[in-house]
Design a protein around this motif. Structure first.
Motif, short mmCIF file in Angstrom:
data_model
loop_
_atom_site.label_atom_id
_atom_site.label_comp_id
_atom_site.label_asym_id
_atom_site.label_seq_id
_atom_site.Cartn_x
_atom_site.Cartn_y
_atom_site.Cartn_z
N GLN A 1 6.05 -7.44 9.58
CA GLN A 1 5.32 -8.70 9.46
C GLN A 1 3.80 -8.49 9.50
OE1 GLN A 1 6.54 -11.27 12.73
NE2 GLN A 1 4.60 -12.36 12.67
N ALA A 2 3.39 -7.26 9.82
CA ALA A 2 1.97 -7.02 10.10
C ALA A 2 1.06 -7.44 8.95
CB ALA A 2 1.74 -5.56 10.45
N PHE A 3 1.55 -7.33 7.72
CA PHE A 3 0.71 -7.65 6.55
C PHE A 3 0.59 -9.15 6.32
CE2 PHE A 3 3.53 -9.39 3.33
CZ PHE A 3 4.76 -9.19 3.94
N ALA B 1 0.82 -1.21 0.00
CA ALA B 1 0.00 0.00 0.00
C ALA B 1 0.86 1.27 0.00
CB ALA B 1 -0.92 -0.01 1.22
N GLY B 2 1.84 1.32 0.93
CA GLY B 2 2.68 2.51 1.09
C GLY B 2 3.59 2.69 -0.12
N TYR B 3 3.92 3.95 -0.46
CA TYR B 3 4.74 4.20 -1.65
C TYR B 3 5.77 5.28 -1.39
CZ TYR B 3 0.70 7.29 -1.84
OH TYR B 3 -0.29 8.17 -1.50
N GLU C 1 5.60 15.58 6.06
CA GLU C 1 4.91 16.13 7.22
C GLU C 1 4.93 15.19 8.42
OE1 GLU C 1 0.61 18.35 7.42
OE2 GLU C 1 1.22 17.26 5.63
N THR C 2 4.83 13.88 8.15
CA THR C 2 4.74 12.91 9.26
C THR C 2 6.10 12.34 9.66
OG1 THR C 2 4.33 11.07 7.73
CG2 THR C 2 2.40 12.21 8.61
N TYR C 3 7.15 12.68 8.88
CA TYR C 3 8.51 12.21 9.20
C TYR C 3 8.85 12.58 10.66
CZ TYR C 3 13.63 11.89 8.93
OH TYR C 3 14.94 11.59 9.17
N HIS D 1 -0.80 5.09 12.42
CA HIS D 1 -1.41 4.47 11.23
C HIS D 1 -1.52 5.46 10.08
CE1 HIS D 1 -2.26 0.86 13.48
NE2 HIS D 1 -2.73 1.62 14.46
N CYS D 2 -0.63 6.45 10.04
CA CYS D 2 -0.64 7.42 8.95
C CYS D 2 0.49 7.08 7.97
CB CYS D 2 -0.48 8.84 9.49
SG CYS D 2 1.01 9.06 10.45
N PRO D 3 0.43 7.59 6.74
CA PRO D 3 1.52 7.31 5.81
C PRO D 3 2.76 8.11 6.17
CG PRO D 3 -0.09 8.78 4.81
CD PRO D 3 -0.63 8.43 6.15
N LEU D 4 3.90 7.69 5.64
CA LEU D 4 5.13 8.46 5.82
C LEU D 4 5.20 9.52 4.74
CD1 LEU D 4 7.91 8.95 7.10
CD2 LEU D 4 8.83 7.21 5.55
N THR E 1 3.10 0.26 13.42
CA THR E 1 3.00 -0.76 12.36
C THR E 1 2.89 -0.06 11.01
OG1 THR E 1 0.60 -0.81 12.65
CG2 THR E 1 1.85 -2.53 13.78
N SER E 2 3.28 1.23 10.96
CA SER E 2 3.07 1.98 9.72
C SER E 2 4.36 2.09 8.90
CB SER E 2 2.47 3.33 10.05
OG SER E 2 1.85 3.85 8.91
N ARG E 3 5.19 3.06 9.21
CA ARG E 3 6.49 3.18 8.54
C ARG E 3 7.52 3.62 9.58
NH1 ARG E 3 4.77 0.35 5.30
NH2 ARG E 3 4.53 0.64 3.06
N GLY E 4 8.74 3.06 9.47
CA GLY E 4 9.77 3.27 10.49
C GLY E 4 10.09 4.73 10.75
P1 NAI Z 1 -5.05 4.96 4.46
O1 NAI Z 1 -4.61 5.81 3.30
O2 NAI Z 1 -6.36 4.27 4.38
O3 NAI Z 1 -5.05 5.85 5.79
C1 NAI Z 1 -4.04 6.76 6.10
C2 NAI Z 1 -4.66 7.84 6.97
O4 NAI Z 1 -3.62 8.73 7.36
C3 NAI Z 1 -5.72 8.67 6.24
O5 NAI Z 1 -6.89 8.79 7.00
C4 NAI Z 1 -5.05 10.02 6.04
O6 NAI Z 1 -5.97 11.09 6.06
C5 NAI Z 1 -4.13 10.05 7.25
N1 NAI Z 1 -3.07 11.04 7.11
C6 NAI Z 1 -2.49 11.52 5.98
N2 NAI Z 1 -1.59 12.46 6.28
C7 NAI Z 1 -1.60 12.58 7.64
C8 NAI Z 1 -0.91 13.40 8.55
N3 NAI Z 1 0.00 14.31 8.13
N4 NAI Z 1 -1.17 13.26 9.87
C9 NAI Z 1 -2.09 12.37 10.30
N5 NAI Z 1 -2.79 11.56 9.48
C10 NAI Z 1 -2.55 11.68 8.16
O7 NAI Z 1 -3.86 3.92 4.71
P2 NAI Z 1 -3.94 2.54 5.48
O8 NAI Z 1 -4.26 1.46 4.53
O9 NAI Z 1 -4.74 2.69 6.71
O10 NAI Z 1 -2.39 2.34 5.85
C11 NAI Z 1 -1.76 3.18 6.79
C12 NAI Z 1 -0.27 2.95 6.72
O11 NAI Z 1 0.01 1.62 7.17
C13 NAI Z 1 0.32 2.95 5.28
O12 NAI Z 1 0.67 4.27 4.90
C14 NAI Z 1 1.51 2.07 5.39
O13 NAI Z 1 2.63 2.88 5.62
C15 NAI Z 1 1.24 1.21 6.61
N6 NAI Z 1 1.17 -0.22 6.31
C16 NAI Z 1 1.98 -1.08 6.99
C17 NAI Z 1 1.95 -2.44 6.75
C18 NAI Z 1 2.81 -3.40 7.51
O14 NAI Z 1 2.92 -4.58 7.11
N7 NAI Z 1 3.42 -3.00 8.61
C19 NAI Z 1 1.05 -2.98 5.72
C20 NAI Z 1 0.18 -2.01 5.11
C21 NAI Z 1 0.26 -0.67 5.38
#
Ligand code: NAI
Length: 356
Positions: A305-307, A90-92, A219-221, A213-216, A241-244
């Motif tokens: 491993q979360a995925f 999902a993440g890019y 802004e979120t770094y 649970h936000c993307p990297l 569990t999002s990005r390091g």
């Molecule tokens: P999503 O796109 O559905 O949700 C991301 C949420 O973060 C959105 O509600 C968005 O508005 C919010 N957001 C964006 N910018 C923000 C900011 N500056 N501050 C606060 N919130 C902000 O994405 P999803 O599917 O929920 O995934 C979340 C993250 O989980 C992904 O970006 C990815 O990095 C990570 N991930 C990790 C996995 C793993 O195996 N550990 C597997 C899949 C995803």
């Protein structure tokens, strides 16, 4: 079952160079690839400027979270006529999407099992606060002592969720099931969610548990850094569990050493790219910060491993294959990532909002 509409227009025998291939990737990609006429060539190495040559002769590359798709790699792919970057995640944040515009198509898998990730976050949290990892090792050694295993109830505690998208929302529901009080911060709050949104500062000040649970993004770094750790409650448990790189690992370590942070559950790590997914047992760990974090009794690390569930793997390969077919059919795919170039007159997607 995949439904391949318009099959006749699809190029036959497409070849995709599949980087960072793991044993668990192969069965489903081989099955769905064969059905769709896509020959996945599996390479264990990650995609980097040094390995991009392996993609020569391919129609596209299939990559994962720690492959490098920077400007240099994109330019090389473009020169070689490799037209597609198919992310099987999902993440890019590892892709220079802006640089890719007009050169290569970038597609991703927006959701494959948000439950897998949200459930893993809760699994880590429970393991940590109930010391399950310690109890497991003790009883394996027939040590039935309870000393040092005192945990705390999640019921009644406040959890601060940063990012309430697909995964964050499911994690919120799970936490509500445990009787936790949920507060959240999101740049784009969900209107219909009945979630109590607060500012980041308020979230830091009130939360017993913080889950990211936000993307990297820029802004979120380093959302968790020395400055923000100072605003948190003493004893806070941090789950990532999002990005390091959402967490400054050195600041986290300092917070733990100072007893400010009560525990950390990390499925991702800032410098994971050269470490995670490989077996380094028997080697000297070169990353001092990670080694020190792992040595802490209140830090739990899993290696991205979360995925990793059967359901997610199946969905990932199905969607990736469908993305490739969509693109080959008419050059468009609903899961394509592109930045908002503003050229609405030529944009075939006719998007009105943000492109990603
Ligand atoms: P999503 O796109 O559905 O949700 C991301 C949420 O973060 C959105 O509600 C968005 O508005 C919010 N957001 C964006 N910018 C923000 C900011 N500056 N501050 C606060 N919130 C902000 O994405 P999803 O599917 O929920 O995934 C979340 C993250 O989980 C992904 O970006 C990815 O990095 C990570 N991930 C990790 C996995 C793993 O195996 N550990 C597997 C899949 C995803």
């Amino acid at each position: 079952m995949l439904v391949y509409a318009g099959f006749g227009l699809i190029r036959e025998n497409m070849r995709f160079a599949f980087f960072d291939a793991k044993q668990y990737d192969r069965p489903s990609f081989e099955t769905y690839g064969k059905e769709a006429g896509i020959d996945f060539r599996f390479y264990e190495t990650r995609l980097t400027p040094d390995t991009v040559e392996l993609a020569r002769g391919s129609d596209g590359v299939c990559v994962f979270v720690n492959d490098t798709v920077n400007a240099e790699v994109i330019d090389r792919l473009y020169e070689m006529g490799v037209g597609t970057v198919a992310l099987r995640c999902a993440g890019y944040n590892n892709v220079d999407v802006r640089h890719a515009f007009g050169k290569v198509h970038v597609v991703h898998v927006p959701a494959y099992s948000p439950y897998a990730v949200a459930e893993h976050a809760m699994a880590m949290l429970l393991t940590s606060v109930r010391r399950i990892h310690k109890a497991y090792n003790r009883t394996k050694d027939f040590n039935f002592s309870l000393t040092g295993l005192t945990g705390f109830d999640l019921h009644g505690k406040t959890v601060g969720v940063i990012g309430t998208g697909k995964i964050g929302r499911i994690f919120v529901d799970i936490c509500r099931g445990f009787g936790m009080q949920v507060i959240a911060y999101d740049k784009f709050p969900a209107a219909d969610s009945k979630i109590e949104y607060v500012s980041l500062d308020e979230l830091f000040a009130r939360s017993d548990v913080i889950s990211l649970h936000c993307p990297l993004t820029e802004e979120t770094y380093h959302t968790v850094c020395a400055e923000t750790v100072a605003k948190m409650k003493k004893g806070v448990v941090i789950v990532n569990t999002s990005r390091g790189a959402l967490i400054d690992a050195d600041a986290l370590l300092e917070g733990i050493k100072a007893r400010k942070i009560g525990a950390a559950c990390l499925d991702v790590y800032e410098e994971e790219a050269d470490i995670f997914f490989e077996d380094y047992s028997g080697h000297i760990m070169a990353d001092d910060t990670l080694a020190r974090l792992i040595s802490m009794p209140n830090v739990l690390v899993t290696s991205h491993q979360a995925f990793l569930t059967e359901e997610a793997l199946n969905n990932i390969s199905q969607t990736t294959v469908q993305n490739i077919l969509d693109l080959s059919r008419d050059g468009m795919c609903p899961n394509e990532l592109c930045y908002r170039c503003g050229k609405t007159d030529v944009c075939r997607k006719e998007r009105v909002g943000k492109c990603f």
